[in-house]
Design a protein around this motif. Structure first.
Motif, PDB file in Angstrom:
ATOM      1  N   ARG A  76     -18.483  22.380 -23.980  1.00 28.56           N
ATOM      2  CA  ARG A  76     -17.606  22.014 -22.871  1.00 28.56           C
ATOM      3  C   ARG A  76     -18.376  21.245 -21.791  1.00 28.56           C
ATOM      4  N   SER A  77     -19.488  21.804 -21.331  1.00 27.17           N
ATOM      5  CA  SER A  77     -20.211  21.155 -20.228  1.00 27.17           C
ATOM      6  C   SER A  77     -20.912  19.874 -20.676  1.00 27.17           C
ATOM      7  N   GLY A  78     -21.474  19.888 -21.881  1.00 29.02           N
ATOM      8  CA  GLY A  78     -22.225  18.724 -22.364  1.00 29.02           C
ATOM      9  C   GLY A  78     -21.374  17.504 -22.655  1.00 29.02           C
ATOM     10  N   THR A  79     -20.135  17.726 -23.068  1.00 30.39           N
ATOM     11  CA  THR A  79     -19.248  16.587 -23.318  1.00 30.39           C
ATOM     12  C   THR A  79     -18.488  16.177 -22.058  1.00 30.39           C
ATOM     13  N   ALA A  80     -18.386  17.081 -21.102  1.00 30.19           N
ATOM     14  CA  ALA A  80     -17.686  16.763 -19.847  1.00 30.19           C
ATOM     15  C   ALA A  80     -18.430  15.697 -19.040  1.00 30.19           C
ATOM     16  N   ILE A  81     -19.740  15.636 -19.192  1.00 29.08           N
ATOM     17  CA  ILE A  81     -20.541  14.664 -18.429  1.00 29.08           C
ATOM     18  C   ILE A  81     -20.022  13.250 -18.696  1.00 29.08           C
ATOM     19  N   GLY A  82     -19.974  12.875 -19.952  1.00 27.64           N
ATOM     20  CA  GLY A  82     -19.524  11.537 -20.319  1.00 27.64           C
ATOM     21  C   GLY A  82     -18.068  11.290 -19.972  1.00 27.64           C
ATOM     22  N   ALA A  83     -17.245  12.326 -20.125  1.00 27.78           N
ATOM     23  CA  ALA A  83     -15.828  12.180 -19.785  1.00 27.78           C
ATOM     24  C   ALA A  83     -15.660  11.885 -18.297  1.00 27.78           C
ATOM     25  N   LEU A  84     -16.433  12.558 -17.468  1.00 28.66           N
ATOM     26  CA  LEU A  84     -16.354  12.322 -16.017  1.00 28.66           C
ATOM     27  C   LEU A  84     -16.922  10.965 -15.631  1.00 28.66           C
ATOM     28  N   TYR A 144     -28.787  24.533 -18.068  1.00 27.81           N
ATOM     29  CA  TYR A 144     -28.863  26.001 -18.081  1.00 27.81           C
ATOM     30  C   TYR A 144     -28.616  26.542 -19.487  1.00 27.81           C
ATOM     31  N   TRP A 145     -27.538  26.068 -20.137  1.00 25.08           N
ATOM     32  CA  TRP A 145     -27.207  26.549 -21.476  1.00 25.08           C
ATOM     33  C   TRP A 145     -28.293  26.169 -22.477  1.00 25.08           C
ATOM     34  N   LYS A 155     -32.646  28.028 -26.019  1.00 18.91           N
ATOM     35  CA  LYS A 155     -34.060  27.996 -26.413  1.00 18.91           C
ATOM     36  C   LYS A 155     -34.696  29.369 -26.238  1.00 18.91           C
ATOM     37  N   ASP A 156     -34.494  29.964 -25.083  1.00 21.23           N
ATOM     38  CA  ASP A 156     -35.147  31.241 -24.780  1.00 21.23           C
ATOM     39  C   ASP A 156     -34.604  32.403 -25.607  1.00 21.23           C
ATOM     40  N   SER A 157     -33.416  32.238 -26.176  1.00 19.40           N
ATOM     41  CA  SER A 157     -32.857  33.273 -27.059  1.00 19.40           C
ATOM     42  C   SER A 157     -33.095  32.928 -28.536  1.00 19.40           C
ATOM     43  N   ASP A 158     -33.914  31.913 -28.772  1.00 24.12           N
ATOM     44  CA  ASP A 158     -34.331  31.498 -30.121  1.00 24.12           C
ATOM     45  C   ASP A 158     -33.210  30.956 -31.002  1.00 24.12           C
TER      46      ASP A 158
END
Length: 126
Positions: free
Chosen positions: A45-53, A82-83, A88-91
């Motif tokens: 959701r957040s990663g694709t929203a960047i381009g949409a905005l 953040y995600w 990464k930190d949760s492997d």
């Protein structure tokens, strides 16, 4: 990849579009290979929203509206970062995969900040 509906003439448009494709592919990997559905939904959701905005900003009604759309895109990019760190930190994703996509996310953040500052400076100068 260039066509009349996909503005690849703008660096911000092009990079945000390619980034969205990377996020989609990563989400597909997470779901199919790691059976991870919660975090992948959030980053999709957040990663694709960047381009949409960024795309939405093309038809902003005013300079303040343009700044607002890019500012929301910046918030989405920050959330995506953040995600990515959480994955990464949760492997769920390897360090080398993280480094590559996180670098792209950082570049988008820098481009958005620069674009917002430029428009604000132009508004103050004019």
């Amino acid at each position: 990849m260039k066509n009349s509906r996909n503005r690849t003439d703008s660096l911000l448009h092009a990079k945000s579009y390619v980034f969205a494709l990377r996020i989609i592919r990563m989400t597909k990997f997470l779901r199919e290979n790691k059976q991870e559905f919660i975090l992948s939904k959030q980053i999709l959701r957040s990663g694709t929203a960047i381009g949409a905005l960024v795309r939405e900003s093309e038809f902003a009604q005013s300079r303040p509206d343009f700044i607002n759309k890019l500012s929301v895109a910046l918030k989405e990019a920050n959330e995506t970062d953040y995600w990515l760190n959480l994955l990464k930190d949760s492997d769920y994703i390897a360090n080398n995969s993280f480094d590559s996509i996180d670098s792209d996310c950082g570049e988008l953040i820098a481009l958005l900040i620069s674009s917002i500052k430029t428009v604000k400076n132009n508004m103050n100068a004019g």
